[in-house]
Design a protein around this motif. Structure first.
Motif, PDB file in Angstrom:
ATOM      1  N   LEU A   8       0.895  -1.169  -0.010  1.00 58.82           N
ATOM      2  CA  LEU A   8      -0.056  -0.158   0.010  1.00 58.82           C
ATOM      3  C   LEU A   8       0.872   1.202  -0.085  1.00 58.82           C
ATOM      4  O   LEU A   8       0.297   2.208  -0.406  1.00 58.82           O
ATOM      5  N   GLN A   9       2.233   0.925   0.325  1.00 63.96           N
ATOM      6  CA  GLN A   9       3.086   2.310   0.409  1.00 63.96           C
ATOM      7  C   GLN A   9       3.948   2.456  -0.877  1.00 63.96           C
ATOM      8  O   GLN A   9       4.624   3.277  -1.063  1.00 63.96           O
ATOM      9  N   ASP A  10       3.765   1.458  -1.744  1.00 62.44           N
ATOM     10  CA  ASP A  10       4.374   1.413  -2.905  1.00 62.44           C
ATOM     11  C   ASP A  10       4.131   2.529  -3.959  1.00 62.44           C
ATOM     12  O   ASP A  10       2.973   2.893  -4.120  1.00 62.44           O
ATOM     13  N   SER A  11       5.197   3.496  -4.158  1.00 59.91           N
ATOM     14  CA  SER A  11       4.934   4.315  -5.052  1.00 59.91           C
ATOM     15  C   SER A  11       4.543   4.138  -6.501  1.00 59.91           C
ATOM     16  O   SER A  11       3.863   4.926  -6.896  1.00 59.91           O
ATOM     17  N   GLN A  12       4.742   3.118  -6.964  1.00 56.91           N
ATOM     18  CA  GLN A  12       4.203   2.659  -8.221  1.00 56.91           C
ATOM     19  C   GLN A  12       2.607   2.421  -8.253  1.00 56.91           C
ATOM     20  O   GLN A  12       1.955   2.534  -9.303  1.00 56.91           O
ATOM     21  N   LEU A  13       2.135   2.206  -6.976  1.00 52.42           N
ATOM     22  CA  LEU A  13       0.659   1.980  -6.989  1.00 52.42           C
ATOM     23  C   LEU A  13      -0.105   3.257  -7.185  1.00 52.42           C
ATOM     24  O   LEU A  13      -1.161   3.616  -7.829  1.00 52.42           O
ATOM     25  N   VAL A  14       0.617   4.420  -6.775  1.00 56.62           N
ATOM     26  CA  VAL A  14       0.264   5.807  -6.926  1.00 56.62           C
ATOM     27  C   VAL A  14       0.470   6.012  -8.515  1.00 56.62           C
ATOM     28  O   VAL A  14      -0.442   6.947  -9.299  1.00 56.62           O
ATOM     29  N   ALA A  15       1.546   5.527  -8.904  1.00 53.38           N
ATOM     30  CA  ALA A  15       1.873   6.183 -10.401  1.00 53.38           C
ATOM     31  C   ALA A  15       0.953   5.520 -11.461  1.00 53.38           C
ATOM     32  O   ALA A  15       0.727   5.975 -12.455  1.00 53.38           O
ATOM     33  N   ARG A  16       0.454   4.213 -11.093  1.00 50.19           N
ATOM     34  CA  ARG A  16      -0.510   3.500 -11.848  1.00 50.19           C
ATOM     35  C   ARG A  16      -2.047   4.404 -11.883  1.00 50.19           C
ATOM     36  O   ARG A  16      -2.429   4.364 -12.944  1.00 50.19           O
ATOM     37  N   PHE A  17      -2.153   4.703 -10.672  1.00 51.00           N
ATOM     38  CA  PHE A  17      -3.545   5.468 -10.536  1.00 51.00           C
ATOM     39  C   PHE A  17      -3.455   6.727 -11.399  1.00 51.00           C
ATOM     40  O   PHE A  17      -4.263   7.009 -11.824  1.00 51.00           O
ATOM     41  N   GLN A  18      -2.463   7.475 -11.490  1.00 42.79           N
ATOM     42  CA  GLN A  18      -2.173   8.570 -12.214  1.00 42.79           C
ATOM     43  C   GLN A  18      -2.171   8.340 -13.721  1.00 42.79           C
ATOM     44  O   GLN A  18      -2.872   9.228 -14.514  1.00 42.79           O
ATOM     45  N   ARG A  19      -1.618   7.415 -14.170  1.00 43.72           N
ATOM     46  CA  ARG A  19      -1.768   6.911 -15.568  1.00 43.72           C
ATOM     47  C   ARG A  19      -2.851   6.583 -16.019  1.00 43.72           C
ATOM     48  O   ARG A  19      -3.431   6.937 -17.184  1.00 43.72           O
ATOM     49  N   ARG A  20      -3.758   6.004 -15.208  1.00 46.65           N
ATOM     50  CA  ARG A  20      -5.084   5.598 -15.439  1.00 46.65           C
ATOM     51  C   ARG A  20      -5.906   6.615 -15.533  1.00 46.65           C
ATOM     52  O   ARG A  20      -6.771   6.705 -16.275  1.00 46.65           O
ATOM     53  N   CYS A  21      -5.808   7.772 -14.765  1.00 38.12           N
ATOM     54  CA  CYS A  21      -6.390   9.092 -14.940  1.00 38.12           C
ATOM     55  C   CYS A  21      -5.860  10.145 -15.885  1.00 38.12           C
ATOM     56  O   CYS A  21      -6.444  11.305 -16.059  1.00 38.12           O
ATOM     57  N   GLY A  22      -4.950   9.450 -16.678  1.00 41.70           N
ATOM     58  CA  GLY A  22      -4.469  10.338 -17.751  1.00 41.70           C
ATOM     59  C   GLY A  22      -3.298  11.438 -17.339  1.00 41.70           C
ATOM     60  O   GLY A  22      -3.203  12.192 -18.047  1.00 41.70           O
ATOM     61  N   LEU A  23      -2.623  11.161 -16.490  1.00 44.59           N
ATOM     62  CA  LEU A  23      -1.561  12.011 -16.151  1.00 44.59           C
ATOM     63  C   LEU A  23      -0.174  11.206 -15.967  1.00 44.59           C
ATOM     64  O   LEU A  23       0.140  10.184 -15.310  1.00 44.59           O
ATOM     65  N   PHE A  24       0.748  11.890 -16.945  1.00 43.88           N
ATOM     66  CA  PHE A  24       1.954  11.059 -17.394  1.00 43.88           C
ATOM     67  C   PHE A  24       3.047  11.986 -17.020  1.00 43.88           C
ATOM     68  O   PHE A  24       3.143  13.257 -17.333  1.00 43.88           O
ATOM     69  N   PRO A  25       4.403  11.551 -16.710  1.00 43.18           N
ATOM     70  CA  PRO A  25       5.399  12.328 -16.708  1.00 43.18           C
ATOM     71  C   PRO A  25       5.976  12.536 -18.268  1.00 43.18           C
ATOM     72  O   PRO A  25       5.772  11.702 -19.067  1.00 43.18           O
ATOM     73  N   TYR A  79       5.040  17.416 -17.247  1.00 42.40           N
ATOM     74  CA  TYR A  79       3.843  16.454 -17.417  1.00 42.40           C
ATOM     75  C   TYR A  79       3.026  16.403 -18.291  1.00 42.40           C
ATOM     76  O   TYR A  79       2.891  17.536 -19.025  1.00 42.40           O
ATOM     77  N   ILE A  80       2.523  15.517 -18.809  1.00 39.50           N
ATOM     78  CA  ILE A  80       1.402  15.376 -20.031  1.00 39.50           C
ATOM     79  C   ILE A  80       0.017  14.943 -19.496  1.00 39.50           C
ATOM     80  O   ILE A  80      -0.166  13.991 -18.653  1.00 39.50           O
ATOM     81  N   VAL A  81      -1.074  15.600 -19.715  1.00 42.41           N
ATOM     82  CA  VAL A  81      -2.347  15.474 -19.204  1.00 42.41           C
ATOM     83  C   VAL A  81      -3.263  15.088 -20.479  1.00 42.41           C
ATOM     84  O   VAL A  81      -3.236  15.680 -21.338  1.00 42.41           O
ATOM     85  N   LYS A  82      -3.807  13.803 -20.386  1.00 42.98           N
ATOM     86  CA  LYS A  82      -4.681  13.179 -21.281  1.00 42.98           C
ATOM     87  C   LYS A  82      -5.946  13.395 -20.936  1.00 42.98           C
ATOM     88  O   LYS A  82      -6.794  12.727 -21.869  1.00 42.98           O
ATOM     89  N   ASN A  83      -6.216  13.463 -19.869  1.00 47.63           N
ATOM     90  CA  ASN A  83      -7.663  13.449 -19.435  1.00 47.63           C
ATOM     91  C   ASN A  83      -7.947  14.806 -18.761  1.00 47.63           C
ATOM     92  O   ASN A  83      -7.797  14.595 -17.200  1.00 47.63           O
ATOM     93  N   TYR A  84      -8.363  15.561 -19.474  1.00 45.57           N
ATOM     94  CA  TYR A  84      -8.824  17.011 -18.376  1.00 45.57           C
ATOM     95  C   TYR A  84      -9.864  16.813 -17.528  1.00 45.57           C
ATOM     96  O   TYR A  84      -9.881  17.628 -16.883  1.00 45.57           O
ATOM     97  N   PHE A  85     -10.761  16.088 -17.726  1.00 44.32           N
ATOM     98  CA  PHE A  85     -11.793  15.669 -16.859  1.00 44.32           C
ATOM     99  C   PHE A  85     -11.412  15.383 -15.379  1.00 44.32           C
ATOM    100  O   PHE A  85     -11.565  16.041 -14.491  1.00 44.32           O
ATOM    101  N   TYR A  86     -10.560  14.381 -15.337  1.00 45.49           N
ATOM    102  CA  TYR A  86      -9.850  14.035 -13.947  1.00 45.49           C
ATOM    103  C   TYR A  86      -8.941  15.106 -13.495  1.00 45.49           C
ATOM    104  O   TYR A  86      -8.736  15.259 -12.457  1.00 45.49           O
ATOM    105  N   TYR A  87      -8.462  15.741 -14.430  1.00 43.60           N
ATOM    106  CA  TYR A  87      -7.222  16.641 -14.117  1.00 43.60           C
ATOM    107  C   TYR A  87      -8.064  17.814 -13.071  1.00 43.60           C
ATOM    108  O   TYR A  87      -7.630  18.172 -12.162  1.00 43.60           O
ATOM    109  N   TYR A  88      -8.928  18.299 -13.620  1.00 43.76           N
ATOM    110  CA  TYR A  88      -9.619  19.542 -13.061  1.00 43.76           C
ATOM    111  C   TYR A  88     -10.266  19.056 -12.019  1.00 43.76           C
ATOM    112  O   TYR A  88     -10.603  19.703 -10.655  1.00 43.76           O
ATOM    113  N   LEU A  89     -11.006  17.732 -11.952  1.00 41.46           N
ATOM    114  CA  LEU A  89     -11.815  17.265 -10.940  1.00 41.46           C
ATOM    115  C   LEU A  89     -10.954  17.139  -9.553  1.00 41.46           C
ATOM    116  O   LEU A  89     -11.496  17.585  -8.559  1.00 41.46           O
TER     117      LEU A  89
END
Length: 399
Positions: A8-25, A79-89
């Motif tokens: 649960l403390q793994d940073s990769q878990l957070v990174a995967r959530f960001q990628r699924r929501c359209g936020l990429f480095p 960073y790159i935003v591919k889903n602006y709905f999640y970004y602004y939400l």
């Protein structure tokens, strides 16, 4: 259990959530420059400003056990935003978890809805935030690593991660409000529960999206808040009556929080945690002291001790909206004036007392200066919000 905590403390878990929501480095294109924001090639460029990230010295995972803290190094990150709905939400949801939102919402509740509710909410908010802030500097668990996580906030990077105080505050306020109103107002309980769940969930998810916390930080914050609410709920009615218990009550209200602030756990490096904790405790002390002043001197009328059920909540009309907005603007202006005046005076006195050059901004971080000036300032703000602002409202005919 240890394996579950590590996962649960793994940073990769957070990174995967960001990628699924359209936020990429963004791909690394050489040295970063100040002012870097969303990379070219996204569907647009949100007005996010400078949104830096953080790396740890060494950059790698700890050799064994849970992650341990190290002083963060701040740099800007594209960073790159591919889903602006999640970004602004989630950016908006993150704002709803900031202290400034609750410091604004709680006075609004006092001036326009019900002082009874604001008193309860402030007491629970102060308790939860103090426990959460203190736990951060005791546990000293770091925030998610970057890379792989994209970090969208700057101010709190220097703080430790566990628990998420944004998640704690959102959960505490929403469910304390639900519990406090269910016997006082008549409304569909299922609707109130849904609003509380949605509000707290959005704030919790926003901490993952912005890269500020791990899943363990968020879950730990929610669980700690649930335990605090469960343990303190039987004493809520007693706490409501404490502000009129004794003429000596103001002494305890001031001394105890100041002692807690001055003996706050020492961090390995400076972070705004102690300052934020002092602000919260001082505001809570000022509000509680203001309620005591109102009761002891009978300056402002209080609702009856009984909890009447309001059968029909009046609809929001244009006149009511204008009245609420006027009361809020008048109150905020007075609070800002008091804050600025008391802050300047207290800093001048402390600079003179400790023989510090006023232009030295680093001096504000010294324990003997930071704690007293913030405590005096925000205690004054709390008293102003609960005593002088309602008196001004009455004088202006806004009640």
């Amino acid at each position: 259990m240890a394996e579950l905590l590590r996962s649960l403390q793994d940073s990769q878990l957070v990174a995967r959530f960001q990628r699924r929501c359209g936020l990429f480095p963004a791909p690394d294109e050489g040295p970063r420059e100040n002012g870097a924001g969303p990379a070219e090639g996204a569907t647009g460029t949100p007005g996010a400003g400078n949104l830096p990230a953080v790396t740890r010295k060494g950059g790698g995972e700890p050799a064994s056990g849970l992650q341990r803290a190290a002083a963060p190094q701040v740099h800007t990150q594209k960073y790159i935003v591919k889903n602006y709905f999640y970004y602004y939400l989630f950016r908006f949801s993150a704002l709803l978890g900031q202290e400034v939102f609750f410091i604004t919402f709680l006075p609004f509740t006092h001036w326009n809805i019900d002082p009874y509710l604001s008193r309860r909410l402030i007491i629970i908010w102060v308790l939860v935030m103090y426990v959460g802030q203190m736990a951060k500097d005791i546990l000293k668990w770091p925030r998610p690593l970057s890379p792989p996580v994209v970090k969208l906030e700057k101010r709190v990077i220097a703080e430790y991660g566990m628990p998420s105080t944004h998640a704690m505050a959102a959960t505490a306020i929403s469910f304390s409000l639900l519990i406090s109103t269910k016997d006082r107002y008549e409304y569909p309980f299922a609707l109130g529960l849904a609003v509380a769940v949605v509000f707290s969930t959005l704030v919790c998810l926003s901490r993952l999206y912005t890269g500020m916390h791990t899943v363990l930080d968020v879950v730990g914050g929610v669980l700690m808040t649930a335990l605090l609410i469960a343990f303190t709920y039987p004493a809520w009615t007693l706490i409501d009556c404490l502000d009129s218990a004794s003429p000596l009550f103001p002494v305890c209200v001031v001394i105890v929080p100041f002692f807690l602030c001055y003996n706050y756990p020492v961090s390995d490096y400076y972070s705004p945690t102690r300052a934020d904790t002092t602000t919260i405790l001082a505001a809570g002390a000022g509000v509680t002291l203001g309620f005591w002043i109102n009761h002891f001197f009978q300056l402002v009328s209080e609702p009856t001790s009984s909890l009447p059920v309001i059968q029909n909540i009046p609809p929001l009309t244009k006149g009511m909206f204008v009245l609420c907005l006027s009361k809020f603007i008048v109150g905020i202006v007075l609070i800002l004036l008091v804050r600025q005046l008391v802050q300047n005076l207290s800093l001048q006195v402390l600079y003179s007392w400790f023989k510090v050059v006023a232009r030295n901004k680093e001096a504000r971080r010294r324990l003997e200066i930071e704690v007293p000036y913030k405590f005096v300032t925000y205690t004054s703000v709390g008293i102003c919000a609960t005593t002088f602002v309602p008196m001004l409202h009455r004088f202006l005919g806004l009640l």
